[in-house]
Design a protein around this motif. Sequence first.
Motif, PDB file in Angstrom:
ATOM      1  N   ILE A  83       0.839  -1.203   0.000  1.00 44.22           N
ATOM      2  CA  ILE A  83       0.000   0.000   0.000  1.00 44.22           C
ATOM      3  C   ILE A  83       0.872   1.250   0.000  1.00 44.22           C
ATOM      4  CG2 ILE A  83      -1.834   1.222   1.219  1.00 44.22           C
ATOM      5  CD1 ILE A  83      -2.561  -1.463   2.559  1.00 44.22           C
ATOM      6  N   ILE A  84       1.876   1.258   0.881  1.00 46.16           N
ATOM      7  CA  ILE A  84       2.793   2.397   0.986  1.00 46.16           C
ATOM      8  C   ILE A  84       4.215   1.850   0.944  1.00 46.16           C
ATOM      9  CG2 ILE A  84       3.495   4.402   2.350  1.00 46.16           C
ATOM     10  CD1 ILE A  84       0.805   4.284   3.765  1.00 46.16           C
ATOM     11  N   PRO A  85       4.905   1.940  -0.187  1.00 47.57           N
ATOM     12  CA  PRO A  85       6.289   1.454  -0.259  1.00 47.57           C
ATOM     13  C   PRO A  85       7.175   2.202   0.733  1.00 47.57           C
ATOM     14  CG  PRO A  85       5.402   1.864  -2.451  1.00 47.57           C
ATOM     15  CD  PRO A  85       4.413   2.436  -1.489  1.00 47.57           C
ATOM     16  N   HIS A  86       8.121   1.492   1.329  1.00 46.60           N
ATOM     17  CA  HIS A  86       8.981   2.125   2.333  1.00 46.60           C
ATOM     18  C   HIS A  86      10.298   1.368   2.450  1.00 46.60           C
ATOM     19  CE1 HIS A  86       6.527  -0.919   4.497  1.00 46.60           C
ATOM     20  NE2 HIS A  86       7.710  -1.235   5.022  1.00 46.60           N
ATOM     21  N   ALA A 136      11.462   6.638   3.295  1.00 49.06           N
ATOM     22  CA  ALA A 136      12.128   6.111   2.095  1.00 49.06           C
ATOM     23  C   ALA A 136      13.357   6.941   1.791  1.00 49.06           C
ATOM     24  CB  ALA A 136      11.174   6.107   0.913  1.00 49.06           C
ATOM     25  N   HIS A 137      14.324   6.305   1.106  1.00 46.72           N
ATOM     26  CA  HIS A 137      15.540   7.029   0.744  1.00 46.72           C
ATOM     27  C   HIS A 137      15.252   8.094  -0.322  1.00 46.72           C
ATOM     28  CE1 HIS A 137      17.791   4.308   3.152  1.00 46.72           C
ATOM     29  NE2 HIS A 137      17.675   3.254   2.342  1.00 46.72           N
ATOM     30  N   ALA A 138      14.371   7.779  -1.256  1.00 49.44           N
ATOM     31  CA  ALA A 138      14.066   8.720  -2.341  1.00 49.44           C
ATOM     32  C   ALA A 138      13.316   9.918  -1.801  1.00 49.44           C
ATOM     33  CB  ALA A 138      13.250   8.018  -3.420  1.00 49.44           C
ATOM     34  N   ALA A 139      13.546  11.058  -2.391  1.00 46.61           N
ATOM     35  CA  ALA A 139      12.854  12.278  -1.978  1.00 46.61           C
ATOM     36  C   ALA A 139      11.510  12.386  -2.682  1.00 46.61           C
ATOM     37  CB  ALA A 139      13.720  13.500  -2.293  1.00 46.61           C
ATOM     38  N   ALA A 140      10.590  13.075  -2.050  1.00 49.33           N
ATOM     39  CA  ALA A 140       9.279  13.400  -2.633  1.00 49.33           C
ATOM     40  C   ALA A 140       8.524  12.158  -3.103  1.00 49.33           C
ATOM     41  CB  ALA A 140       9.447  14.400  -3.779  1.00 49.33           C
ATOM     42  N   LEU A 141       8.557  11.096  -2.291  1.00 49.15           N
ATOM     43  CA  LEU A 141       7.912   9.838  -2.696  1.00 49.15           C
ATOM     44  C   LEU A 141       6.434   9.802  -2.320  1.00 49.15           C
ATOM     45  CD1 LEU A 141       8.378   6.998  -3.915  1.00 49.15           C
ATOM     46  CD2 LEU A 141       8.868   6.199  -1.585  1.00 49.15           C
ATOM     47  N   TYR A 142       6.044  10.468  -1.241  1.00 50.89           N
ATOM     48  CA  TYR A 142       4.682  10.338  -0.724  1.00 50.89           C
ATOM     49  C   TYR A 142       3.840  11.580  -1.020  1.00 50.89           C
ATOM     50  CZ  TYR A 142       7.025   6.658   1.975  1.00 50.89           C
ATOM     51  OH  TYR A 142       7.751   5.558   2.339  1.00 50.89           O
ATOM     52  N   GLY A 143       2.521  11.320  -1.134  1.00 49.21           N
ATOM     53  CA  GLY A 143       1.574  12.407  -1.347  1.00 49.21           C
ATOM     54  C   GLY A 143       0.374  12.263  -0.425  1.00 49.21           C
TER      55      GLY A 143
END
Length: 416
Positions: free
Chosen positions: A40-43, A141-148
């Motif tokens: 549902i929410i990658p992390h 998460a390591h990546a930036a701006a992944l969630y909304g």
Amino acid sequence: MLKLAPSALLDHYLGISRLLAGQLEFRSAIRAVAAEISHIIPHDHLDVCIIMHGGKYHTAYETGIETAWGNHPPALVSGSPIRSLLWGEVPYLLTEDALVDPRFNFEGAFSRPIIDQSLRSRLHVPLKVEGDVIGALSCSAHAAALYGLDDVANARSIADLLSPYFFALRAAEQAQQSAIVEAEARAREEGLRLGALKLTEALESERQRIGMDLHDQTLADLTRLSRRLERLTLAHEISGEALEPLARSLQHCMQDLRQIIEEAKPSVLQLFGFAQAVENQLDRSIRDSGLSITQTLVDATGGIIDQLEQTVSIALFRITQEAINNAVRHAQADHISVTLAGQSDGISIEIRDDGIGVGIADHRNGTGIDNMKTRARLISAEFTMMDGRGSQGTVVAIHLPLTETPTTRLQPRAIK
């Protein structure tokens, strides 16, 4: 990020619910559901933090990347990077890059894992039960701006599933900790009580040894000396007038020694039982005082008081003895009554007089009262001393809770 169909979301939510069942502690619970949540929410990192009772400290339970949050003992909520969420000041926390977001990097914040593990994208929603925040669900998460905002909504749904389960785990953990603390306290109290009883028993044995030594040697020597003086007086070898004060002093000395012996070894108690020993004490105290005091003794114990362990029985007798002596010497009473009662929850003893009362008779022997309280504590008995009905007279009450096993005599039960 790929948006899941409602049916797929429902399947994952049901999977989370099923996986929670049977989990008995926080860490295993969050690890059991981590894979379903990732659909549902990658992390890269997932944790729940639980606010401890009192609201001052919180503990983190994590999965994925191991950080200092999960390995740290309970920490202050005030130092948490998500304290505003835990305090209920914001409905959620969402950041594109926590490494530079001042909300996560204030002075005193325990945010080192964010920097060490480069946890840029972060999403946090509260765990709530009946409107109260009990913790938070955090996805990173390591990546930036992944969630909304869609991820915020999904995280809230997951939090709604986790909250009641984690609330129950927290309540169970608190109950377990309380039970452990209470058990340890009871063990310490029981150890102290048993140690005190052994000390009391040793002291009573020593008192009895002293009493027998006094009886067999000292008192016998004084008796022989007194008889010799009497013979000398009758033979007129020495002036009787000169010897009479000496003989009288010797008689007083022997009387005092007999009193010491009786107090050191309550033989009446051992030979004839508790009620007879108390009656004997009443008779002797009133007789020796020369006062016109009437007395009443009621024994409603049904013999249970004579089944007590000897150390306990002697301690109860000593308290009763001191209370009777206080009433005779200080209360200015016309009547003294002693009531022995056997109740469903233990044995009660009440010594009542109709004298001047506690408030007026504040000159009573403070040490004697302290001794009574100490003896009561040593056998786990309750001791009270108060004015009688209508503030007339004094009442001394002792209550001994009892337990009994098939192989032992009646034992005092520790008072909580």
